[in-house]
Design a protein around this motif. Sequence first.
Motif, mmCIF file in Angstrom:
data_model
loop_
_atom_site.group_PDB
_atom_site.id
_atom_site.type_symbol
_atom_site.label_atom_id
_atom_site.label_comp_id
_atom_site.label_asym_id
_atom_site.label_seq_id
_atom_site.Cartn_x
_atom_site.Cartn_y
_atom_site.Cartn_z
ATOM 1 N N TRP A 172 24.530 1.084 -11.247
ATOM 2 C CA TRP A 172 25.002 2.439 -11.537
ATOM 3 C C TRP A 172 26.053 2.930 -10.548
ATOM 4 N N GLY A 173 26.658 2.017 -9.809
ATOM 5 C CA GLY A 173 27.608 2.463 -8.777
ATOM 6 C C GLY A 173 28.855 1.622 -8.749
ATOM 7 N N CYS A 174 29.027 0.919 -7.632
ATOM 8 C CA CYS A 174 30.270 0.180 -7.361
ATOM 9 C C CYS A 174 30.777 -0.629 -8.540
ATOM 10 N N ILE A 175 29.910 -1.441 -9.135
ATOM 11 C CA ILE A 175 30.373 -2.418 -10.118
ATOM 12 C C ILE A 175 30.729 -1.782 -11.480
ATOM 13 N N PRO A 176 29.809 -1.040 -12.118
ATOM 14 C CA PRO A 176 30.180 -0.473 -13.424
ATOM 15 C C PRO A 176 31.345 0.517 -13.354
ATOM 16 N N THR A 177 31.479 1.239 -12.229
ATOM 17 C CA THR A 177 32.625 2.160 -12.122
ATOM 18 C C THR A 177 33.934 1.369 -12.095
ATOM 19 N N LYS A 178 33.935 0.226 -11.427
ATOM 20 C CA LYS A 178 35.162 -0.587 -11.379
ATOM 21 C C LYS A 178 35.513 -1.114 -12.773
ATOM 22 N N ALA A 179 34.487 -1.407 -13.570
ATOM 23 C CA ALA A 179 34.731 -1.853 -14.947
ATOM 24 C C ALA A 179 35.370 -0.728 -15.767
ATOM 25 N N LEU A 180 34.863 0.496 -15.613
ATOM 26 C CA LEU A 180 35.458 1.646 -16.312
ATOM 27 C C LEU A 180 36.899 1.852 -15.867
ATOM 28 N N LEU A 181 37.110 1.822 -14.548
ATOM 29 C CA LEU A 181 38.447 2.086 -14.004
ATOM 30 C C LEU A 181 39.450 1.029 -14.439
ATOM 31 N N ARG A 182 38.976 -0.198 -14.625
ATOM 32 C CA ARG A 182 39.863 -1.258 -15.120
ATOM 33 C C ARG A 182 40.323 -0.919 -16.541
ATOM 34 N N SER A 183 39.404 -0.421 -17.364
ATOM 35 C CA SER A 183 39.779 -0.026 -18.731
ATOM 36 C C SER A 183 40.835 1.078 -18.713
#
Length: 464
Positions: free
Chosen positions: A46-57
Amino acid sequence: MAAKSFDMIVIGAGPGGYVAAIRGAQLGLKVAIIEREHMGGICLNWGCIPTKALLRSSEVFHLMNHAKDYGLSADNISYDLDAVVKRSRGVAKQLNSGIGHLMKKNKVTTFMGEATIPAKGKVSVKTDKGTEELTSKHIVVATGARARELPGLEADGDLVWTYKHALQPPRMPKKLLVIGSGAIGIEFASFYNTLGADTTVVEVMDRILPVEDAEISGFAKKAFQKQGMTIMEKAMVKQLDRAKGKVTAHIEVGGKVTKHDFDSVISAVGIVGNVEGLGLEALGVKIDRTHVVTDEYCRTGVDGLYAIGDVAGAPWLAHKASHEGVMIAELIAGGKPHAVKPESIAGCTYCHPQVASVGLTEAKAKEAGYDIKVGRFPFIGNGKAIALGEPEGMVKTVFDAKTGELLGAHMIGAEVTEMIQGYVVGRQLETTEEDLMETVFPHPTLSEMMHESVLDAYDRALHI
């Protein structure tokens, strides 16, 4: 039932806890790890990793909208928020199952449940199947932290969100208020603003990204405003009036309160350590403002009890937690590890443009009494940055004028979260300006700006 005995018990399987368990197992210790929710903890799920996936989109979406700038054409560009979120959750899920695999591979015994420490050297775990009693001379608390909730601004999951709701939003916000401009607040503001939300950021301090160098904060503010964000500094949300599909925020700036309407609010005002329910106080552990007080080796002062990561205080970064996990495991196994130095840990924020830094800001270096030399180099002077279509940004370096020690480095622009590591390694190796000047940087790369920034501190920059 006899208690199960271990050489080391870790409570919490986030980036601090699971890494401590792996390193302990590598060193031949018999290790148990306890997790109440998700392997990999907040960071991974719920932090570092999924946010980076959203930001990549959102980054790809931004590039698609600017296809013309690259001699390309793309028409009827749109996005499917559910699909963007689904991709992000898939990334988290893949890594979550990877942690379980790593525990098995390293022969770490995993217990899913709630832990308490009823007495020194004892851990009790409430699982689905009942209670397990464990014993160990060494217990590591790695329970992490959760979002701080301010009275009156509590999240409800519909109108007012924490980071968790923002990762799985009930809708795409049209008019969004983000309270707090640290890494979490700014990353979500950047994501939703890029996808078209009319975004306002409110920061109580005198500038956004308050832990960064003031010059970098100023640069970021201008970039965000150019992207259409409204930035309010030295501002405070006094109350939120919730109605159907609408929130009215009372925002105070300079003693004057004005009302603003939004359809969604993200609260990102810091974190609270998960210290409750473990029995820490009864054992004599000192807790200061929800964080466990430790020495530089993460020892709590209670024999055989350690605390690492977010629960043990700032900087609240996954990589700090992991490094502490390794250090603790080595200490328990009888080694002599170096203490983790907070000032040698880099911070990265994955907004657009990215921000990254390590060491002292210019103001902090002056405050500490250093006579300093400061170098700067703009992205517009770098061939690779121009070729990428990313000419906005800068690299700033701060040196001790007497010894040439690199005191700090601060960057804003494309891919700086990857570049910062060069300076981190340099500081770890106790580099001087001379070493950095004599290093040959490959061309054409963004990293050449790191070289030029060093040269500039000594009035030797070549390309500006």
